[in-house]
Design a protein around this motif. Structure first.
Motif, PDB file in Angstrom:
ATOM      1  N   LEU A 153       0.829  -1.208   0.000  1.00  0.00           N
ATOM      2  CA  LEU A 153       0.000   0.000   0.000  1.00  0.00           C
ATOM      3  C   LEU A 153       0.866   1.262   0.000  1.00  0.00           C
ATOM      4  N   VAL A 154       2.012   1.192   0.688  1.00  0.00           N
ATOM      5  CA  VAL A 154       2.933   2.332   0.707  1.00  0.00           C
ATOM      6  C   VAL A 154       3.631   2.484  -0.640  1.00  0.00           C
ATOM      7  N   PHE A 155       4.002   1.354  -1.253  1.00  0.00           N
ATOM      8  CA  PHE A 155       4.696   1.392  -2.538  1.00  0.00           C
ATOM      9  C   PHE A 155       3.787   1.833  -3.681  1.00  0.00           C
ATOM     10  N   LEU A 156       2.504   1.480  -3.600  1.00  0.00           N
ATOM     11  CA  LEU A 156       1.580   1.669  -4.723  1.00  0.00           C
ATOM     12  C   LEU A 156       1.560   3.096  -5.275  1.00  0.00           C
ATOM     13  N   PRO A 157       1.429   4.145  -4.430  1.00  0.00           N
ATOM     14  CA  PRO A 157       1.387   5.512  -4.994  1.00  0.00           C
ATOM     15  C   PRO A 157       2.648   5.882  -5.773  1.00  0.00           C
ATOM     16  N   THR A 158       3.806   5.307  -5.382  1.00  0.00           N
ATOM     17  CA  THR A 158       5.043   5.642  -6.100  1.00  0.00           C
ATOM     18  C   THR A 158       5.019   5.103  -7.527  1.00  0.00           C
ATOM     19  N   THR A 159       4.258   4.032  -7.761  1.00  0.00           N
ATOM     20  CA  THR A 159       4.183   3.467  -9.116  1.00  0.00           C
ATOM     21  C   THR A 159       3.310   4.317 -10.033  1.00  0.00           C
ATOM     22  N   TRP A 160       2.507   5.229  -9.470  1.00  0.00           N
ATOM     23  CA  TRP A 160       1.637   6.073 -10.287  1.00  0.00           C
ATOM     24  C   TRP A 160       2.380   7.257 -10.895  1.00  0.00           C
ATOM     25  N   LEU A 161       3.624   7.493 -10.394  1.00  0.00           N
ATOM     26  CA  LEU A 161       4.418   8.597 -10.917  1.00  0.00           C
ATOM     27  C   LEU A 161       5.033   8.205 -12.251  1.00  0.00           C
ATOM     28  N   ASN A 162       5.318   9.203 -13.092  1.00  0.00           N
ATOM     29  CA  ASN A 162       5.822   8.925 -14.437  1.00  0.00           C
ATOM     30  C   ASN A 162       7.279   9.311 -14.645  1.00  0.00           C
ATOM     31  N   SER A 163       7.920   9.961 -13.666  1.00  0.00           N
ATOM     32  CA  SER A 163       9.289  10.448 -13.863  1.00  0.00           C
ATOM     33  C   SER A 163      10.253   9.785 -12.893  1.00  0.00           C
ATOM     34  N   LEU A 164      10.303   8.448 -12.942  1.00  0.00           N
ATOM     35  CA  LEU A 164      11.135   7.708 -12.004  1.00  0.00           C
ATOM     36  C   LEU A 164      12.420   7.160 -12.615  1.00  0.00           C
ATOM     37  N   GLY A 165      12.464   7.062 -13.941  1.00  0.00           N
ATOM     38  CA  GLY A 165      13.577   6.365 -14.570  1.00  0.00           C
ATOM     39  C   GLY A 165      14.945   6.930 -14.215  1.00  0.00           C
ATOM     40  N   LEU A 166      15.049   8.268 -14.161  1.00  0.00           N
ATOM     41  CA  LEU A 166      16.335   8.897 -13.907  1.00  0.00           C
ATOM     42  C   LEU A 166      16.872   8.558 -12.527  1.00  0.00           C
ATOM     43  N   LEU A 167      15.974   8.317 -11.563  1.00  0.00           N
ATOM     44  CA  LEU A 167      16.399   8.042 -10.197  1.00  0.00           C
ATOM     45  C   LEU A 167      17.248   6.786 -10.110  1.00  0.00           C
ATOM     46  N   ALA A 168      17.038   5.860 -11.035  1.00  0.00           N
ATOM     47  CA  ALA A 168      17.768   4.593 -10.972  1.00  0.00           C
ATOM     48  C   ALA A 168      19.258   4.785 -11.214  1.00  0.00           C
ATOM     49  N   TYR A 169      19.629   5.888 -11.907  1.00  0.00           N
ATOM     50  CA  TYR A 169      21.015   6.036 -12.322  1.00  0.00           C
ATOM     51  C   TYR A 169      21.730   7.234 -11.685  1.00  0.00           C
ATOM     52  N   LEU A 291      15.094  -1.423   5.038  1.00  0.00           N
ATOM     53  CA  LEU A 291      13.707  -1.130   4.681  1.00  0.00           C
ATOM     54  C   LEU A 291      13.582   0.022   3.702  1.00  0.00           C
ATOM     55  N   MET A 292      14.499   0.976   3.740  1.00  0.00           N
ATOM     56  CA  MET A 292      14.414   2.150   2.883  1.00  0.00           C
ATOM     57  C   MET A 292      14.766   1.830   1.433  1.00  0.00           C
ATOM     58  N   ASN A 293      15.628   0.836   1.219  1.00  0.00           N
ATOM     59  CA  ASN A 293      16.077   0.507  -0.133  1.00  0.00           C
ATOM     60  C   ASN A 293      14.926   0.112  -1.056  1.00  0.00           C
ATOM     61  N   PRO A 294      14.032  -0.821  -0.659  1.00  0.00           N
ATOM     62  CA  PRO A 294      12.897  -1.161  -1.526  1.00  0.00           C
ATOM     63  C   PRO A 294      11.948   0.009  -1.757  1.00  0.00           C
ATOM     64  N   LEU A 295      11.769   0.851  -0.743  1.00  0.00           N
ATOM     65  CA  LEU A 295      10.875   2.000  -0.890  1.00  0.00           C
ATOM     66  C   LEU A 295      11.346   2.917  -2.003  1.00  0.00           C
ATOM     67  N   ALA A 296      12.661   3.062  -2.132  1.00  0.00           N
ATOM     68  CA  ALA A 296      13.219   3.948  -3.154  1.00  0.00           C
ATOM     69  C   ALA A 296      13.256   3.302  -4.542  1.00  0.00           C
TER      70      ALA A 296
END
Length: 411
Positions: A153-169, A291-296
């Motif tokens: 439930l905490v992760f779900l709203p983060t998946t609705w965002l569209n500008s996440l790709g850059l964060l991975a790198y 715990l913070m790693n999966p959230l990000a």
């Protein structure tokens, strides 16, 4: 002649502009280390306990193999300027079928990693808050399952965002988290009374498939390597980036494996944080860092799958509601699997055996042989690649069998 000269000048200027806008050498190193410094670090002590101290030699062996296949991928990238992603390499080597096969393995790997994140959250939150349960109407949900659902439930709203790709790198948070985790475990052993008294074993043959599968999971950054190469200012320096990334990650993994095995021996769990004494500050820091790693990263991991699904659906119908529905259903599916197969170590070993070995060892070798036309070019390099493929196939077959057996026996 003058037109040709002007055309070349424009190409040179375009290349210089791309170079000036690319990622620096140091940033690429951080991105590469961050790619490989994931949840796998929690399981390296367990991997070492499965096979004994000889597992350190296996760790170095897997690191060298994956480093070499990373070089092969970079050579495939240099074969054609249009290649930007891993599936592009598959397409150049084997056409559209190759692209589809690579994409399928890529998305399955990311999907299982997302499931691992949910299991990880449930296990560690249950460690922090034992004997806790949740009530929804007349339904009572015990701790670990409840925490897994709560995490989703905490992760779900983060998946609705569209500008996440850059964060991975661009985020170095994963690198820092891995270092903090190792330091916290060291502190627990040295200052919090646990000590380093376990002698362990030198070699246990029965655990070798599991250990090799888990190590393969730890070094499964090949999916992102093409993106890192494409983003670099000077792509010729990627071979140096690979060396630095693998040395740093291997040192970190080996340190965690040695510390965990010396502290807990054969009793170490699939996540070393589950062994830590809960009332110690250092233990809590380690668990909260975990715990913070999966959230990000959860939304970033699912993002390529979401884009692939939406790319097919939106050919015919596009709306925000459809996008939300797709992402929500995808998250729900990971929850169902996480609750059905809540075995972190076994699922990680299965992922490593089937998907990570394929994506990080077998496919780079096959694509390189095809693109370079060296299937029948006998020599030292050919022999090395064939030997690596034989090792990869053995890990995949034996690791898959052992992992599936363990999962079935515990369901």
């Amino acid at each position: 002649m003058e037109d040709d000269h002007n055309e070349k000048s424009l190409e040179t200027q375009h290349s210089e502009i791309q170079s000036s806008q690319g990622t620096t050498f140091m940033r690429t190193c951080l991105n590469g280390v961050n790619t490989m410094s994931g949840v796998g670090i929690l399981s390296v002590p367990y991997a070492l306990s499965e096979v004994g101290w000889s597992g350190l030699i296996l760790l170095i062996l897997v690191a060298v193999i994956c480093w070499y296949t990373g070089l092969l991928l970079s050579k495939c990238m240099n074969a054609h300027p249009s290649i930007k992603t891993y599936p592009d390499i598959g397409k150049l080597a084997y056409g559209n079928k190759g692209k589809v096969i690579v994409a399928v393995f890529l998305y399955l790997e990311l999907y299982l990693v997302a499931i691992e994140f949910l299991i990880l959250e449930g296990d560690n939150l249950n460690k922090l808050f034992p004997n806790m349960s949740f009530k929804v109407g007349n339904l009572k949900i015990e701790g670990k399952r409840g925490f897994t659902l709560l995490s989703a439930l905490v992760f779900l709203p983060t998946t609705w965002l569209n500008s996440l790709g850059l964060l991975a790198y661009i985020s170095a948070g994963g690198v820092l988290a891995s270092v903090i985790l190792v330091l916290c475990v060291l502190w627990v052993g040295a200052a919090d009374g646990v000590g380093f008294h376990e002698r362990g074993h030198f070699l246990k043959w029965s655990g070798m498939p599991t250990t090799l599968s888990l190590y393969a999971f730890c070094y499964c950054g090949h999916v992102v390597f093409p993106t890192l190469i494409t983003s670099m200012k000077d792509k010729r320096q990627f071979s140096k980036v690979l060396v630095i990334c693998f040395v740093i990650c291997s040192f970190n993994y080996a340190s965690m494996a040695i510390l965990g095995y010396l502290m807990y021996g054969d009793t170490v769990k699939s996540q070393v944080t589950l062994n830590l004494p809960i009332k110690k500050i250092s233990s809590n820091i380690a668990i909260y860092t975990t715990l913070m790693n999966p959230l990000a990263k959860y939304a970033i991991i699912l993002s390529p799958i979401v884009m692939a699904i939406e790319g097919q659906v939106f050919q015919y119908y596009k709306s925000k509601f459809t996008s939300f529905a797709i992402r929500t259903l995808l998250v729900m599916s990971t929850v169902v699997v996480a609750l059905s197969v809540p075995f972190f170590g076994y699922l990680m070993a299965l992922t490593g055996a089937i998907l990570c070995v394929t994506a990080s060892i077998l496919l780079p070798c096959l694509c390189y042989l095809k693109i370079s036309n060296r299937y029948c070019s006998f020599g030292l390099q050919w022999l090395s690649i064939i030997s690596i493929m034989v090792v990869g196939i053995l890990i995949a077959v034996l690791g898959t069998y052992v992992s599936l057996r363990d999962i079935i026996n515990h369901i």
